[in-house]
Write a protein that holds these residues in place. Structure first.
Motif, PDB file in Angstrom:
ATOM      1  N   LYS A   1       0.850  -1.194   0.000  1.00  0.00           N
ATOM      2  CA  LYS A   1       0.000   0.000   0.000  1.00  0.00           C
ATOM      3  C   LYS A   1       0.884   1.242   0.000  1.00  0.00           C
ATOM      4  CE  LYS A   1      -0.643  -0.254   5.025  1.00  0.00           C
ATOM      5  NZ  LYS A   1      -1.645  -0.368   6.104  1.00  0.00           N
ATOM      6  N   ILE A   2       0.308   2.340  -0.495  1.00  0.00           N
ATOM      7  CA  ILE A   2       1.070   3.585  -0.624  1.00  0.00           C
ATOM      8  C   ILE A   2       0.097   4.749  -0.647  1.00  0.00           C
ATOM      9  CG2 ILE A   2       1.064   3.558  -3.160  1.00  0.00           C
ATOM     10  CD1 ILE A   2       3.985   4.570  -3.054  1.00  0.00           C
ATOM     11  N   HIS A   3       0.527   5.892  -0.164  1.00  0.00           N
ATOM     12  CA  HIS A   3      -0.314   7.085  -0.166  1.00  0.00           C
ATOM     13  C   HIS A   3      -0.022   7.944  -1.393  1.00  0.00           C
ATOM     14  CE1 HIS A   3      -0.571   6.045   4.160  1.00  0.00           C
ATOM     15  NE2 HIS A   3      -1.759   6.626   4.089  1.00  0.00           N
ATOM     16  N   VAL A   4      -1.063   8.584  -1.891  1.00  0.00           N
ATOM     17  CA  VAL A   4      -0.929   9.565  -2.973  1.00  0.00           C
ATOM     18  C   VAL A   4      -1.501  10.886  -2.488  1.00  0.00           C
ATOM     19  CG1 VAL A   4      -1.688  10.224  -5.286  1.00  0.00           C
ATOM     20  CG2 VAL A   4      -1.017   7.866  -4.832  1.00  0.00           C
ATOM     21  N   GLN A   5      -0.760  11.958  -2.713  1.00  0.00           N
ATOM     22  CA  GLN A   5      -1.198  13.284  -2.275  1.00  0.00           C
ATOM     23  C   GLN A   5      -1.164  14.268  -3.435  1.00  0.00           C
ATOM     24  OE1 GLN A   5       0.004  15.077   1.624  1.00  0.00           O
ATOM     25  NE2 GLN A   5       1.261  16.416   0.346  1.00  0.00           N
ATOM     26  N   LEU A   6      -2.265  14.972  -3.630  1.00  0.00           N
ATOM     27  CA  LEU A   6      -2.290  16.102  -4.563  1.00  0.00           C
ATOM     28  C   LEU A   6      -2.163  17.369  -3.735  1.00  0.00           C
ATOM     29  CD1 LEU A   6      -5.130  15.137  -7.091  1.00  0.00           C
ATOM     30  CD2 LEU A   6      -2.686  14.655  -7.219  1.00  0.00           C
ATOM     31  N   THR A   7      -1.124  18.166  -4.035  1.00  0.00           N
ATOM     32  CA  THR A   7      -0.902  19.429  -3.337  1.00  0.00           C
ATOM     33  C   THR A   7      -1.263  20.568  -4.281  1.00  0.00           C
ATOM     34  OG1 THR A   7       0.870  18.490  -1.984  1.00  0.00           O
ATOM     35  CG2 THR A   7       0.801  20.897  -2.192  1.00  0.00           C
ATOM     36  N   TYR A   8      -2.371  21.240  -3.973  1.00  0.00           N
ATOM     37  CA  TYR A   8      -2.796  22.390  -4.789  1.00  0.00           C
ATOM     38  C   TYR A   8      -2.316  23.672  -4.115  1.00  0.00           C
ATOM     39  CZ  TYR A   8      -5.724  19.303  -7.542  1.00  0.00           C
ATOM     40  OH  TYR A   8      -6.160  18.307  -8.383  1.00  0.00           O
ATOM     41  N   PHE A   9      -1.644  24.512  -4.919  1.00  0.00           N
ATOM     42  CA  PHE A   9      -1.093  25.777  -4.429  1.00  0.00           C
ATOM     43  C   PHE A   9      -1.850  26.913  -5.106  1.00  0.00           C
ATOM     44  CE2 PHE A   9       1.753  29.382  -4.396  1.00  0.00           C
ATOM     45  CZ  PHE A   9       2.439  29.296  -3.196  1.00  0.00           C
ATOM     46  N   GLN A  10      -2.534  27.728  -4.314  1.00  0.00           N
ATOM     47  CA  GLN A  10      -3.315  28.844  -4.858  1.00  0.00           C
ATOM     48  C   GLN A  10      -2.365  30.030  -5.058  1.00  0.00           C
ATOM     49  OE1 GLN A  10      -4.787  31.820  -4.905  1.00  0.00           O
ATOM     50  NE2 GLN A  10      -6.458  31.235  -6.269  1.00  0.00           N
ATOM     51  N   VAL A  11      -2.166  30.437  -6.318  1.00  0.00           N
ATOM     52  CA  VAL A  11      -1.095  31.384  -6.632  1.00  0.00           C
ATOM     53  C   VAL A  11      -1.357  32.794  -6.112  1.00  0.00           C
ATOM     54  CG1 VAL A  11      -0.291  30.102  -8.634  1.00  0.00           C
ATOM     55  CG2 VAL A  11      -2.079  31.821  -8.929  1.00  0.00           C
ATOM     56  N   ASP A  12      -2.633  33.155  -5.898  1.00  0.00           N
ATOM     57  CA  ASP A  12      -2.928  34.500  -5.402  1.00  0.00           C
ATOM     58  C   ASP A  12      -2.708  34.596  -3.897  1.00  0.00           C
ATOM     59  OD1 ASP A  12      -3.651  35.299  -7.944  1.00  0.00           O
ATOM     60  OD2 ASP A  12      -5.715  34.639  -7.684  1.00  0.00           O
ATOM     61  N   THR A  13      -3.241  33.609  -3.154  1.00  0.00           N
ATOM     62  CA  THR A  13      -3.192  33.659  -1.689  1.00  0.00           C
ATOM     63  C   THR A  13      -2.021  32.872  -1.119  1.00  0.00           C
ATOM     64  OG1 THR A  13      -4.572  31.682  -1.496  1.00  0.00           O
ATOM     65  CG2 THR A  13      -5.717  33.809  -1.658  1.00  0.00           C
ATOM     66  N   GLU A  14      -1.385  32.034  -1.948  1.00  0.00           N
ATOM     67  CA  GLU A  14      -0.321  31.127  -1.533  1.00  0.00           C
ATOM     68  C   GLU A  14      -0.796  30.127  -0.483  1.00  0.00           C
ATOM     69  OE1 GLU A  14       3.563  32.684  -0.901  1.00  0.00           O
ATOM     70  OE2 GLU A  14       3.607  33.630  -2.868  1.00  0.00           O
ATOM     71  N   GLU A  15      -2.116  29.908  -0.434  1.00  0.00           N
ATOM     72  CA  GLU A  15      -2.666  28.855   0.425  1.00  0.00           C
ATOM     73  C   GLU A  15      -2.486  27.507  -0.253  1.00  0.00           C
ATOM     74  OE1 GLU A  15      -6.376  30.765   2.788  1.00  0.00           O
ATOM     75  OE2 GLU A  15      -6.658  30.531   0.636  1.00  0.00           O
ATOM     76  N   ARG A  16      -2.493  26.455   0.560  1.00  0.00           N
ATOM     77  CA  ARG A  16      -2.328  25.109   0.027  1.00  0.00           C
ATOM     78  C   ARG A  16      -3.482  24.218   0.456  1.00  0.00           C
ATOM     79  NH1 ARG A  16       4.009  24.048   1.516  1.00  0.00           N
ATOM     80  NH2 ARG A  16       4.631  26.212   1.205  1.00  0.00           N
ATOM     81  N   LEU A  17      -3.748  23.256  -0.400  1.00  0.00           N
ATOM     82  CA  LEU A  17      -4.736  22.231  -0.098  1.00  0.00           C
ATOM     83  C   LEU A  17      -4.109  20.879  -0.398  1.00  0.00           C
ATOM     84  CD1 LEU A  17      -7.652  21.239   0.539  1.00  0.00           C
ATOM     85  CD2 LEU A  17      -8.140  21.526  -1.909  1.00  0.00           C
ATOM     86  N   ASN A  18      -4.024  20.021   0.606  1.00  0.00           N
ATOM     87  CA  ASN A  18      -3.504  18.669   0.419  1.00  0.00           C
ATOM     88  C   ASN A  18      -4.668  17.683   0.416  1.00  0.00           C
ATOM     89  OD1 ASN A  18      -0.828  19.568   0.455  1.00  0.00           O
ATOM     90  ND2 ASN A  18      -0.703  19.405   2.676  1.00  0.00           N
TER      91      ASN A  18
END
Length: 786
Positions: free
Chosen positions: A126-143
């Motif tokens: 088993k293995i984990h997969v993560q999508l890291t979204y970086f919001q270019v205006d606010t520099e906030e992240r969503l994992n």
């Protein structure tokens, strides 16, 4: 039985099999493409010691007698107590609240491919997969993280590869057909010209040894076929997978197409594509990849695979006409269709910028450096100025001020940022004082900050309003993209750059000027395995090797002219100075010399001048004094049709005297092929030095410090290159006969004379007008000693 092997990148695999929907490049991807590297590096840097970045992954997937070699690079692999996490980083302009697990099938698919390979190779269940979204205006992240069982990933890969198998079979069948034809291929002409075999052997050895080769080969050797033929052989032997034939001009692309046509006549099967600029091939006159405004963008990805299958089964020559025909048939965007089709081509014929320009190079091939490609770089002398242009960027105060006027009542926040930029540039104008310009080795970091603030502020408004018909929208968009381009080039800024601030009246221009493109060119060619840079005029060779990114390890070859030099009458008229301060007194003398030189044989002549003003002054006097001689004058900014019309008047077997007045270094002084007696003489006025300017002086000062050859690098070498190119228009084949007259006192100076190629050693100095007449009479009468 040995299995057939097909190679594909994971990104291209996922996009080919799973893509659907519209092309919508209105803006969402622009910032992510420009800022992508910075964002990736930021996240990777902050990942700490447990974060392994840019991990290369390869896997041989076995399916139904095939080995499909998958290649890719994971953004990150994180080692955590709970296990391994594959991290895929994506930048986005969308607010993060609009992004969830279902946001992008393609993002998950790409990451799951990496996870499968890593899990199999490391015996993980088993293995984990993560999508890291970086919001270019606010520099906030969503994992967004999910755990996958290996069995689940294996089932996903089986379905993905089952769907890809039809494409793999098609590619394998083609590769087999192509390689058989390559092995049987003979040189497409009955005999090698002098120097051709030597060049072809040198190119082949360079490819085998994965090196770089600089070639100076005079006009007429047949450089195009002599570089393509051995490269085609190398593709058939799997030493390289693809050829990129890079040119600066449309006409040289046509020469490459003709070379392939000759090889196909000899039995070659080889897929070739010529890429056309987006603005020229776009069906939508609005030029916008907006599915609301373009029927070809809407649903493009639902139809493009059918279009690919259709054209791949029908032809191997993907010309512009063929691309447009099949794009119309399947209702897809011709430009994006051509880019997809290039993945299936064995040779891509295209402009330099598709490989070198940091803003537009083909990411689908070069995201990960080191592809097994050969770069054949034609007319390589042109790459010097083109590289400076590609690696430089400029913005102007007026553009920001006009944008502020447009937006101030629509979006005060954007207007405020534009006003700050305008004010900053006003302050720069004051710093320029009476000189009118300022040269600095320092970066304007404050300006970068202001531009980034504007980019962030403008993006949301542009996204919301791009579907609406708002007055001034295109101007705002243009300023926005120019700002992004400027920031992108700023990332390359080093000791080879200067910041050049130039003012004129109220205008202020700020240019990040790449003086020495050698380092960036050397880095760019590493996107392939090997490269050959060739031209008729790489004189002096050491200068071009240095400025084009060569080093001591690279190969070079300088070939002799294949033609009998007795068929070229080369005369030097050194009794006239064409220096700027002396030009006014030379107009009438030049008119008389041109008449004398052209009057000894009926036919077509071209006279080349260092500037339009000089040309027009002499042309006026010539036509007043010799009205019976038919003439034609080059105009500035001629259209394609006007250029063709100009050249069409140079007919063979003419029984009249026809003199064309042209500009040295212009559209009629290189890249045109007037064989036979379509051109029997060239008269070159001056040594071609670029006009003195602040930018040329910046180049001069830089190279004076670097190697003590400042004037030569900035003025003399580029000037003599123009002279050699213009002279090369006359003798184009073994049967051609013609004259070249060089007019300038400096042609007898040692520093210029030593730049004459070997096949100019028979040049003769003209001592008087009667002497010029006598020498030309003797030459045209067949006296080889003229």
């Amino acid at each position: 039985m040995e299995k057939s092997q097909v190679k594909i990148s994971i990104r291209n695999l996922v996009e080919l099999v799973l893509r659907s929907g519209d092309i919508d490049s209105r803006l969402v991807s622009s910032t992510s493409m420009q800022e992508g590297t910075r964002i990736h590096q930021k996240i990777q840097r902050e990942g700490g010691p447990n974060y392994s970045k840019e991990v290369s992954l390869t896997f041989d997937y076995e399916i139904q007698g095939f080995t499909i070699k998958l290649e890719g690079r994971a953004d990150g692999i994180i080692t955590e107590p709970e296990g391994i996490v594959i991290d895929e980083i994506k930048s986005t302009s969308r607010p993060l609240e609009y992004i969830d697990e279902e946001f992008s099938l393609l993002h998950w698919a790409q990451a799951k491919c990496y996870a499968f390979i890593y899990a199999v190779q490391n015996q993980m269940e088993k293995i984990h997969v993560q999508l890291t979204y970086f919001q270019v205006d606010t520099e906030e992240r969503l994992n967004i993280r999910k755990q996958f069982e290996l069995q689940e990933l294996r089932a996903f890969m089986e379905e993905l590869m089952d769907r890809y198998l039809v494409w793999a079979k098609m590619q394998d069948e083609w590769n087999t057909l192509r390689d058989i034809s390559v092995r049987a291929l003979k040189f497409p002409f009955e005999n090698y010209r002098k120097g051709q075999r030597e060049l072809a052997v040198a190119v082949y050895k360079t490819i085998m040894q994965e090196k770089k080769l600089f070639v100076q080969a005079p006009t007429g050797i047949g450089k195009t076929v002599s570089t393509l033929f051995p490269s085609v052989k190398a593709v058939g032997e799997q030493h390289i997978s693809k050829i990129f034939y890079l040119t600066a001009k449309t006409i040289t692309r046509q020469v490459a197409e003709e070379a392939f046509s000759k090889m196909r006549e000899k039995g070659l099967s080889f897929r070739t594509i010529t890429l056309t600029a987006k603005d020229k091939i776009c069906f939508n006159r609005e030029g916008s990849c907006n599915p609301d405004l373009c029927e070809y963008a809407k649903g493009h990805y639902n139809r493009v695979n059918d279009a690919l299958t259709d054209i791949l089964c029908a032809t191997e020559y993907f010309s512009r006409d063929a691309i447009e025909e099949y794009a119309l048939k399947h209702n897809v965007c011709p430009f994006e269709f051509a880019l997809d089709l290039s993945l299936w081509a064995d040779c891509i014929i295209c402009d330099y910028n598709y490989v070198f320009d940091p803003r537009v190079y083909l990411k689908r091939f070069f995201m990960n450096n080191g592809g097994d490609y050969a770069f054949l770089i034609d007319e390589a002398h042109n790459l010097v100025d083109r590289a400076r242009e590609m690696f430089s960027a400029q913005i102007s105060k007026t553009a920001f001020l006009e944008a502020k006027k447009i937006i101030k009542n629509k979006q005060p926040g954007i207007a405020k940022q534009l006003n700050k930029i305008n004010s900053y540039m006003v302050a720069l104008r004051k710093q320029c004082k009476e000189e009118g310009f300022l040269i600095s080795k320092c970066e304007l970091k404050d300006l970068y900050g202001l531009l980034n603030n504007f980019i962030r502020e403008a993006e949301e408004w542009i996204l919301k309003n791009q579907s609406r018909n708002i007055e001034g929208f295109e101007q705002i968009l243009e300023v926005y993209f120019n700002a992004i381009s400027f920031i992108k080039i700023a990332e390359l800024y080093d000791e080879r750059y200067v910041t050049f601030i130039d003012t004129y009246l109220s205008e202020v221009r700020v240019k990040l000027f790449c003086i020495d493109p050698s380092y960036l060119l050397a880095a760019a060619v590493k996107r392939g395995k090997t490269s050959v840079l060739f031209s008729a005029t790489l004189t002096p060779l050491d200068y071009f090797m240095d400025i084009l990114g060569g080093d001591k390890e690279d190969y070079n070859i300088s070939l002799s002219s294949p033609f009998d030099n007795r068929k070229l009458c080369l005369l030097v008229e050194d009794r006239i100075s064409t220096k700027y301060k002396n030009r006014e007194g030379s107009y009438g003398k030049l008119a008389d010399i041109i008449r004398t030189a052209a009057d000894k044989k009926q036919g077509n002549y071209m006279v080349y001048f260092p500037s339009y003003k000089y040309m027009n002054e002499v042309y006026t006097r010539f036509t007043e004094k010799y009205p019976y001689i038919e003439t034609m004058l080059q105009q500035s900014a001629m259209t394609e049709e006007e250029r063709e019309g100009f050249l069409s008047r140079l007919v063979p077997n003419t029984d009249k005297l026809f003199v064309c007045f042209c500009v040295l270094g212009g559209i009629f002084s290189e890249g045109i092929d007037l064989k036979g007696d379509r051109l029997i003489g060239a008269i070159i006025v001056g040594v071609g030095l670029p006009q003195v300017s602040a930018e040329q002086n910046i180049i001069m000062d830089y190279f004076q410090r670097k190697n003590g050859r400042g004037f030569e690098n900035a003025y003399m070498f580029p000037g003599m290159n123009k002279v050699l190119q213009a002279a090369g228009r006359v003798i184009r084949s073994e049967s051609d006969t013609g004259m070249v007259l060089l007019i300038d006192e400096r042609f007898s100076h040692k520093e210029y004379n030593c730049l004459f190629p070997r096949h100019w050693a028979h040049n003769r100095r003209v001592r008087s007008s009667p002497d010029l007449e006598r020498r030309l009479e003797e030459f045209w009468e067949g006296n080889t000693h003229y």
